[in-house]
Design a protein around this motif. Sequence first.
Motif, mmCIF file in Angstrom:
data_model
loop_
_atom_site.group_PDB
_atom_site.id
_atom_site.type_symbol
_atom_site.label_atom_id
_atom_site.label_comp_id
_atom_site.label_asym_id
_atom_site.label_seq_id
_atom_site.Cartn_x
_atom_site.Cartn_y
_atom_site.Cartn_z
ATOM 1 N N PHE A 144 12.954 11.345 -7.057
ATOM 2 C CA PHE A 144 14.271 10.086 -6.438
ATOM 3 C C PHE A 144 13.753 9.711 -5.311
ATOM 4 C CE2 PHE A 144 17.600 10.757 -3.259
ATOM 5 C CZ PHE A 144 18.001 9.235 -3.989
ATOM 6 N N VAL A 145 12.820 10.675 -3.885
ATOM 7 C CA VAL A 145 11.708 9.877 -3.416
ATOM 8 C C VAL A 145 11.049 8.669 -3.296
ATOM 9 C CG1 VAL A 145 10.660 9.778 -0.578
ATOM 10 C CG2 VAL A 145 12.275 11.873 -1.573
ATOM 11 N N ASP A 146 10.394 8.374 -4.143
ATOM 12 C CA ASP A 146 9.860 7.665 -4.815
ATOM 13 C C ASP A 146 10.527 6.436 -5.108
ATOM 14 O OD1 ASP A 146 7.461 5.857 -5.831
ATOM 15 O OD2 ASP A 146 7.376 6.961 -7.957
ATOM 16 N N LEU A 147 11.371 7.191 -6.508
ATOM 17 C CA LEU A 147 12.501 5.634 -6.796
ATOM 18 C C LEU A 147 13.076 5.313 -6.124
ATOM 19 C CD1 LEU A 147 15.032 7.292 -9.562
ATOM 20 C CD2 LEU A 147 15.954 5.639 -7.781
ATOM 21 N N VAL A 148 13.555 5.532 -5.013
ATOM 22 C CA VAL A 148 14.508 5.102 -3.851
ATOM 23 C C VAL A 148 13.830 4.115 -3.495
ATOM 24 C CG1 VAL A 148 15.752 4.866 -1.266
ATOM 25 C CG2 VAL A 148 16.390 7.050 -3.140
ATOM 26 N N TRP A 149 12.578 4.401 -3.111
ATOM 27 C CA TRP A 149 11.471 3.857 -2.073
ATOM 28 C C TRP A 149 11.201 2.220 -3.205
ATOM 29 C CZ3 TRP A 149 9.879 1.666 2.231
ATOM 30 C CH2 TRP A 149 9.021 1.197 2.066
ATOM 31 N N MET A 150 11.018 2.459 -4.917
ATOM 32 C CA MET A 150 11.300 1.030 -5.743
ATOM 33 C C MET A 150 12.699 0.586 -5.188
ATOM 34 S SD MET A 150 7.989 1.967 -7.113
ATOM 35 C CE MET A 150 8.112 2.844 -5.981
ATOM 36 N N PHE A 151 13.672 0.360 -4.754
ATOM 37 C CA PHE A 151 14.646 -1.142 -4.220
ATOM 38 C C PHE A 151 15.104 -0.728 -2.989
ATOM 39 C CE2 PHE A 151 16.577 1.280 -7.671
ATOM 40 C CZ PHE A 151 16.772 0.592 -8.420
ATOM 41 N N VAL A 177 0.700 -1.410 -0.192
ATOM 42 C CA VAL A 177 -0.204 0.140 -0.146
ATOM 43 C C VAL A 177 1.051 1.145 0.241
ATOM 44 C CG1 VAL A 177 -2.077 1.767 1.533
ATOM 45 C CG2 VAL A 177 -1.952 -0.869 1.855
ATOM 46 N N MET A 178 2.421 1.448 0.660
ATOM 47 C CA MET A 178 2.853 2.321 0.666
ATOM 48 C C MET A 178 3.660 2.813 -0.659
ATOM 49 S SD MET A 178 4.217 1.529 4.230
ATOM 50 C CE MET A 178 5.808 2.354 4.246
ATOM 51 N N THR A 179 4.020 1.308 -1.341
ATOM 52 C CA THR A 179 4.497 1.661 -2.402
ATOM 53 C C THR A 179 3.015 2.420 -3.378
ATOM 54 O OG1 THR A 179 5.382 -0.185 -2.306
ATOM 55 C CG2 THR A 179 5.643 0.523 -4.494
ATOM 56 N N PHE A 180 1.920 2.072 -4.168
ATOM 57 C CA PHE A 180 1.036 2.636 -3.892
ATOM 58 C C PHE A 180 0.766 3.549 -3.927
ATOM 59 C CE2 PHE A 180 -4.135 3.745 -4.201
ATOM 60 C CZ PHE A 180 -4.039 3.364 -5.731
ATOM 61 N N VAL A 181 0.955 4.121 -2.982
ATOM 62 C CA VAL A 181 1.083 5.322 -2.268
ATOM 63 C C VAL A 181 1.749 6.775 -2.730
ATOM 64 C CG1 VAL A 181 0.577 6.554 0.473
ATOM 65 C CG2 VAL A 181 -0.607 5.427 0.097
ATOM 66 N N LEU A 182 3.178 6.102 -2.450
ATOM 67 C CA LEU A 182 4.213 6.473 -3.101
ATOM 68 C C LEU A 182 4.277 6.774 -4.844
ATOM 69 C CD1 LEU A 182 7.352 6.311 -2.012
ATOM 70 C CD2 LEU A 182 5.966 8.017 -1.376
ATOM 71 N N LEU A 183 3.616 5.894 -5.687
ATOM 72 C CA LEU A 183 4.018 5.843 -6.975
ATOM 73 C C LEU A 183 2.668 7.079 -7.510
ATOM 74 C CD1 LEU A 183 4.350 2.049 -8.196
ATOM 75 C CD2 LEU A 183 5.552 3.867 -8.839
ATOM 76 N N LEU A 228 2.666 -0.073 -10.619
ATOM 77 C CA LEU A 228 1.953 -0.706 -10.208
ATOM 78 C C LEU A 228 1.657 -2.322 -10.054
ATOM 79 C CD1 LEU A 228 -1.418 1.343 -9.623
ATOM 80 C CD2 LEU A 228 0.711 1.438 -8.406
ATOM 81 N N GLY A 229 1.304 -2.880 -11.484
ATOM 82 C CA GLY A 229 0.924 -4.125 -12.539
ATOM 83 C C GLY A 229 3.072 -4.788 -11.659
ATOM 84 N N LEU A 230 4.073 -3.636 -12.248
ATOM 85 C CA LEU A 230 5.687 -4.211 -11.765
ATOM 86 C C LEU A 230 5.560 -4.825 -10.603
ATOM 87 C CD1 LEU A 230 7.633 -2.235 -14.462
ATOM 88 C CD2 LEU A 230 7.186 -4.778 -14.491
ATOM 89 N N THR A 231 4.759 -3.642 -9.515
ATOM 90 C CA THR A 231 4.892 -3.565 -8.237
ATOM 91 C C THR A 231 4.361 -5.546 -7.554
ATOM 92 O OG1 THR A 231 4.704 -1.909 -7.931
ATOM 93 C CG2 THR A 231 4.529 -3.199 -6.193
#
Lengths: 204, 89
Positions: A185-192, A67-73, B12-15
């Motif tokens: 960039f803050v979003d990008l870091v979370w992707m890792f 959910v946090m990833t969804f929120v940041l994206l 989102l899909g990749l996540t």
Amino acid sequence: MTRNETTWEGGGSPFAIGAKPLGMWLFVVSDALTFSTMLMVYTYSRLANPHWPAPFAFSPSIVQATVMTFVLLSSSLTMVWAVDAMKRDDRRKTVQYLSATMFLGIVFIVIHMREWVHLINDEHITLTANPWNQPLFGATFFGLTGLHMAHVTIGVVYLGIVALGTRMGKFKTDHVETSGLYWHFVDLVWMFIFPMVYLMSVKR
Amino acid sequence: MKNATGIWALLLGLTLAEVALAYPSLAPAVFLLVLLALSVGKSALIIAFFMHLRFASRALTLALFPILIALILLLLGFLPDAQRVMHAA
């Protein structure tokens, strides 16, 4: 300057962007190295240790982190819309989209704090100790996610200042674009962080 | 705007794909490689479309990224040593 200098001589704009976004790009690259090093320390410790803790159960940890990833994206999407509105000189919409981005940033921080509280209270993980007797886990996990959360918090304040300046008519498009670079960039870091930290240590 | 929404949906899909891959119990090193590939792909989308690098001058890209990529590859060079440490333990 008595004549027009060439780009090579320092005249014009060699990178075809303003000083503010260029400065932010240079910050982003240096900050990316800081996060890369911290992620490397976590991943190395994870791979080198067969007894590495796996405290992240599907619920609540993985669900919350997803959910946090969804929120940041989503906050990145509203940030793109803010920059787009500013380019059309629609300041009212720009402030609305910046406010939406800040709201999503705050939602991210609140969910993350809940996750920290769960890990500290229910899983008994602290900076220096945990039930698996692997002190490096707490140090690297809280260090990495704490640094990221600090970036999100600073980003929310930064966007608040930019929204205020935009509303008062003091800031221009490059101010909003530059704050957008920071936020993405803050979003990008979370992707890792999400896959390397959470998904690499799921509780099975 | 439309393009950005499409990129957001793809991210989102990749996540969700990453989450789905976490449960078939792959070997840690293999899972790490898969996750790294997906994360690099996601970050490339963010940099290119959200941060607009795709529309910036090539000089900017060449000034910023080769050194960053080289340094990250140097860091990655340490990872195989983690396997040596694990087997020595």
